[in-house]
Design an enzyme around this catalytic site. Structure first.
Site, PDB file in Angstrom:
ATOM      1  N   CYS A   1      -0.072   0.311  16.022  1.00  0.00           N
ATOM      2  CA  CYS A   1      -0.365  -0.882  16.829  1.00  0.00           C
ATOM      3  C   CYS A   1      -0.269  -0.568  18.314  1.00  0.00           C
ATOM      4  O   CYS A   1      -0.722  -1.339  19.140  1.00  0.00           O
ATOM      5  CB  CYS A   1       0.585  -2.011  16.477  1.00  0.00           C
TER       6      CYS A   1
ATOM      7  N   SER B   1      -1.479  -7.736  10.802  1.00  0.00           N
ATOM      8  CA  SER B   1      -2.695  -8.069  11.549  1.00  0.00           C
ATOM      9  C   SER B   1      -2.620  -9.494  12.100  1.00  0.00           C
ATOM     10  O   SER B   1      -1.876 -10.338  11.583  1.00  0.00           O
ATOM     11  CB  SER B   1      -3.904  -7.917  10.622  1.00  0.00           C
TER      12      SER B   1
ATOM     13  N   ARG C   1       0.815  -1.218   0.000  1.00  0.00           N
ATOM     14  CA  ARG C   1       0.000   0.000   0.000  1.00  0.00           C
ATOM     15  C   ARG C   1       0.852   1.272   0.000  1.00  0.00           C
ATOM     16  O   ARG C   1       0.419   2.299  -0.494  1.00  0.00           O
ATOM     17  CB  ARG C   1      -0.929   0.004   1.219  1.00  0.00           C
TER      18      ARG C   1
HETATM   19  P1  NAD Z   1      -1.815  -6.821   7.061  1.00  0.00           P
HETATM   20  O1  NAD Z   1      -1.830  -8.001   7.947  1.00  0.00           O
HETATM   21  O2  NAD Z   1      -2.958  -6.579   6.160  1.00  0.00           O
HETATM   22  O3  NAD Z   1      -0.506  -6.821   6.124  1.00  0.00           O
HETATM   23  C1  NAD Z   1       0.771  -7.049   6.663  1.00  0.00           C
HETATM   24  C2  NAD Z   1       1.633  -7.709   5.592  1.00  0.00           C
HETATM   25  O4  NAD Z   1       1.074  -8.978   5.264  1.00  0.00           O
HETATM   26  C3  NAD Z   1       1.731  -6.919   4.290  1.00  0.00           C
HETATM   27  O5  NAD Z   1       3.053  -6.974   3.815  1.00  0.00           O
HETATM   28  C4  NAD Z   1       0.767  -7.653   3.382  1.00  0.00           C
HETATM   29  O6  NAD Z   1       1.135  -7.578   2.013  1.00  0.00           O
HETATM   30  C5  NAD Z   1       0.861  -9.081   3.863  1.00  0.00           C
HETATM   31  N1  NAD Z   1      -0.383  -9.832   3.636  1.00  0.00           N
HETATM   32  C6  NAD Z   1      -1.637  -9.322   3.541  1.00  0.00           C
HETATM   33  N2  NAD Z   1      -2.525 -10.312   3.334  1.00  0.00           N
HETATM   34  C7  NAD Z   1      -1.819 -11.466   3.308  1.00  0.00           C
HETATM   35  C8  NAD Z   1      -2.184 -12.839   3.142  1.00  0.00           C
HETATM   36  N3  NAD Z   1      -3.451 -13.207   2.965  1.00  0.00           N
HETATM   37  N4  NAD Z   1      -1.207 -13.763   3.172  1.00  0.00           N
HETATM   38  C9  NAD Z   1       0.071 -13.408   3.369  1.00  0.00           C
HETATM   39  N5  NAD Z   1       0.470 -12.118   3.534  1.00  0.00           N
HETATM   40  C10 NAD Z   1      -0.462 -11.154   3.511  1.00  0.00           C
HETATM   41  O7  NAD Z   1      -1.590  -5.542   8.036  1.00  0.00           O
HETATM   42  P2  NAD Z   1      -1.637  -4.017   7.658  1.00  0.00           P
HETATM   43  O8  NAD Z   1      -3.055  -3.619   7.429  1.00  0.00           O
HETATM   44  O9  NAD Z   1      -0.628  -3.700   6.636  1.00  0.00           O
HETATM   45  O10 NAD Z   1      -1.126  -3.365   9.033  1.00  0.00           O
HETATM   46  C11 NAD Z   1      -1.980  -3.091  10.118  1.00  0.00           C
HETATM   47  C12 NAD Z   1      -1.954  -4.211  11.121  1.00  0.00           C
HETATM   48  O11 NAD Z   1      -0.624  -4.440  11.564  1.00  0.00           O
HETATM   49  C13 NAD Z   1      -2.737  -3.883  12.396  1.00  0.00           C
HETATM   50  O12 NAD Z   1      -3.413  -5.030  12.803  1.00  0.00           O
HETATM   51  C14 NAD Z   1      -1.663  -3.496  13.395  1.00  0.00           C
HETATM   52  O13 NAD Z   1      -2.002  -3.674  14.743  1.00  0.00           O
HETATM   53  C15 NAD Z   1      -0.571  -4.434  12.990  1.00  0.00           C
HETATM   54  N6  NAD Z   1       0.731  -3.962  13.447  1.00  0.00           N
HETATM   55  C16 NAD Z   1       1.284  -4.598  14.503  1.00  0.00           C
HETATM   56  C17 NAD Z   1       2.491  -4.169  15.002  1.00  0.00           C
HETATM   57  C18 NAD Z   1       3.108  -4.847  16.169  1.00  0.00           C
HETATM   58  O14 NAD Z   1       4.258  -4.552  16.449  1.00  0.00           O
HETATM   59  N7  NAD Z   1       2.437  -5.744  16.860  1.00  0.00           N
HETATM   60  C19 NAD Z   1       3.146  -3.084  14.400  1.00  0.00           C
HETATM   61  C20 NAD Z   1       2.551  -2.469  13.301  1.00  0.00           C
HETATM   62  C21 NAD Z   1       1.335  -2.932  12.827  1.00  0.00           C
END
Ligand code: NAD
Length: 498
Positions: A280, A225, A176
């Site tokens: 997060c 997530s 994104r």
């Molecule tokens: P996301 O889970 O949608 O995406 C994260 C990554 O996973 C991206 O690189 C994406 O391309 C990949 N991805 C997406 N769908 C996938 C699938 N089906 N299979 C494999 N890979 C896939 O998360 P987001 O919307 O980019 O970020 C927000 C989320 O991240 C929130 O839930 C937030 O709390 C979390 N977050 C957590 C921390 C932490 O340290 N715990 C830090 C930052 C963000």
């Protein structure tokens, strides 16, 4: 509109397959198209990393660290350009984007200590003429998969440390907002990193699945997530990989009756609405101990929420930009609808906000709910938007029970002037990162970052000392040089110093 390529083995690779639109969330326009890797493209990066590994693992840690010193300098010189790229694609304000970059640079500083970090332990004369030491060796090819909300900082949690530990790294950033991540990786090459040691491969599930399936990839770091974290943790560990998967959150701030309310309100404003709540560690629940502090909070915070300065992320002097996508905006607005339907008291409604000159941007105003209860979805789910919920409880024990019963355990904090309450809270709260009068207790780079419960899958936290453990394998070596003239008989009893 430009095409965002991969960076594989030091070369920009356009990719031949699918692409995804990258939006400017402040205007709603498509500004770039990013390549989405297929399995074959990912394999090119894996092959390059595998080929670079034998030389890189033998490169002295001090030389690896020198690359990081130059990298840090370049990041500082390019701070303005990087912050602009982050704001353009993510929507966060320029000041916030700069803050994220600075926290990322702290991780590069930690990685500059590679010779000290990797020196292991040594014991002389553990037995007659026997010395022993432990060595921290690299794992090989490792990969990171990162979220949209910190396109600079979260990747910097991972690869500087992985690389100074002697590994080769493949980064799969969020599709994104990939431009700042790619720009920063270019600076690392400019700092002198050998080709192949680090590649950036854009993509979605197909690219991630290629990393999971590849036997050459020995470890996966994921931040995103919770459902995807669980998927990557289970699929990766099933294949014998080391996996660290950080997931979602629902972070509570407890307000005790003796809290310094003015400072607590300032802290809550920044922690709930900064970055449009897309952090997060954002505070999304204020747990008020007693009606008196809850009423006082509502009275003080309501006008401040109405006064939030909201506009295009790339402008200066704002408090909040837009949400990242139209879908994210609709999802958050849907939660506000659900909160109203469930009977929560909507004190400030952020729906329907229009920003003059940016009418097609994905804006929502700050939103406040009071009298929220645990069965409501606005309480149970991670909303990831500018929505703060107030839950009223009668005691600190009730507040702690509420937090401990929640499925997530990333961050939390308590506002109080009472040491006894603060100490009890720190001791017994089931959350990985705790603040006392600190709303966003994100550990500094020489500690480690990680939540509990469904906010982290794996044993080790990210970056800092735990990051070193994650990106290295320990080897224990025991060495003996018997004296030349001595003859030693076979020993059948288990050797000991007894
Ligand atoms: P996301 O889970 O949608 O995406 C994260 C990554 O996973 C991206 O690189 C994406 O391309 C990949 N991805 C997406 N769908 C996938 C699938 N089906 N299979 C494999 N890979 C896939 O998360 P987001 O919307 O980019 O970020 C927000 C989320 O991240 C929130 O839930 C937030 O709390 C979390 N977050 C957590 C921390 C932490 O340290 N715990 C830090 C930052 C963000």
């Amino acid at each position: 509109m430009s095409h965002i390529p991969h960076l594989i083995n030091g070369e920009r690779v356009a990719g031949t397959g699918r692409t995804a639109d990258v939006f400017n969330p402040s205007t709603g326009e498509v500004i770039h198209q990013v390549a989405l890797a297929d399995r074959a493209t990912m394999q090119q990066a894996i092959d390059a990393a595998k080929a670079a590994f034998p030389d890189w693992r033998k490169t002295p840690p001090a030389k690896r660290a020198q690359v990081m010193f130059r990298f840090k300098q370049l990041l500082e010189e390019h701070e303005g350009a990087i912050a602009k790229l982050i704001s353009e694609e993510h929507g966060k304000t320029l000041e916030d984007a700069t803050g994220e970059l600075k926290r990322g640079i702290e991780n590069v500083e930690f990685a500059c200590g590679a010779p000290q970090i990797l020196k292991g332990e040594y014991s002389r004369n553990v037995g007659p003429n026997i010395d022993a030491w432990s060595d921290l060796q690299p794992i090989g090819v490792v990969a990171g998969i990162t979220p949209f909300n910190f396109p600079a900082m979260v990747p910097l949690w991972m690869y500087p440390l992985a690389i100074v530990c002697g590994n080769c790294f493949i980064l799969k950033p969020s599709e994104r907002d990939p431009s700042s991540t790619l720009y920063i990786a270019g600076l690392l090459l400019e700092a002198g990193l050998p080709k192949g040691v680090m590649s950036v491969v854009h993509g979605d599930k197909e690219a991630v699945d290629a990393l999971i399936a590849a036997p050459e990839v020995k470890a996966l770091s994921f931040v995103g997530s919770t459902p995807i974290a669980e998927y990557i943790y289970s699929e990766g560990t099933k294949r014998g990989k080391r996996v660290q998967a950080l997931g979602g959150a629902k972070n509570h701030a407890v307000l005790m009756p003796d809290a310094d309310l003015d400072n607590a309100v300032s802290a809550l404003m920044g922690a709930a609405y900064g970055s449009c709540g897309e952090r997060c560690m954002a505070i999304s629940v204020a747990v008020c101990v007693g009606d008196q502090i809850a009423d006082a909070l509502v009275q003080k915070i309501t006008p401040q929420i109405h006064e939030l300065k909201i506009g295009a992320g790339t402008s200066c002097g704002l408090d909040m930009g837009p949400l990242v996508t139209a879908a994210a905006k609709d999802k958050v607005a849907g939660y506000i609808d659900a909160g109203v339907a469930a009977g929560a008291e909507l004190v400030v409604d952020g729906r329907g906000l229009s920003v003059s000159g940016n009418e097609n941007g994905y804006f929502l105003g700050g939103t406040l709910f009071d009298r929220v209860t645990p069965e409501m979805t606005i309480y149970s789910d991670e909303i990831f938007g500018p929505v703060l919920c107030i839950v009223r409880v009668n005691s600190l024990e009730d507040a702690m029970q509420l937090i401990n019963d929640h499925e997530y355990g990333n961050g939390t904090c308590i506002f109080t002037r009472d040491g006894e309450s603060a100490r009890l809270f720190c001791d017994e709260i089931e959350v990985g990162m705790v603040g006392v009068n600190v709303p966003l207790p994100v550990p500094v780079s020489y500690h480690s970052f990680g939540g509990w419960k469904r906010s982290l899958f794996g044993d080790l936290h990210a970056y800092g000392p735990d990051g070193v453990r994650f990106y290295t394998r320990k080897k224990a070596i025991t060495q003996r040089w018997p004296q030349r003239a001595s003859h030693e008989a076979a020993q059948f009893a288990f050797p000991s110093n007894g």
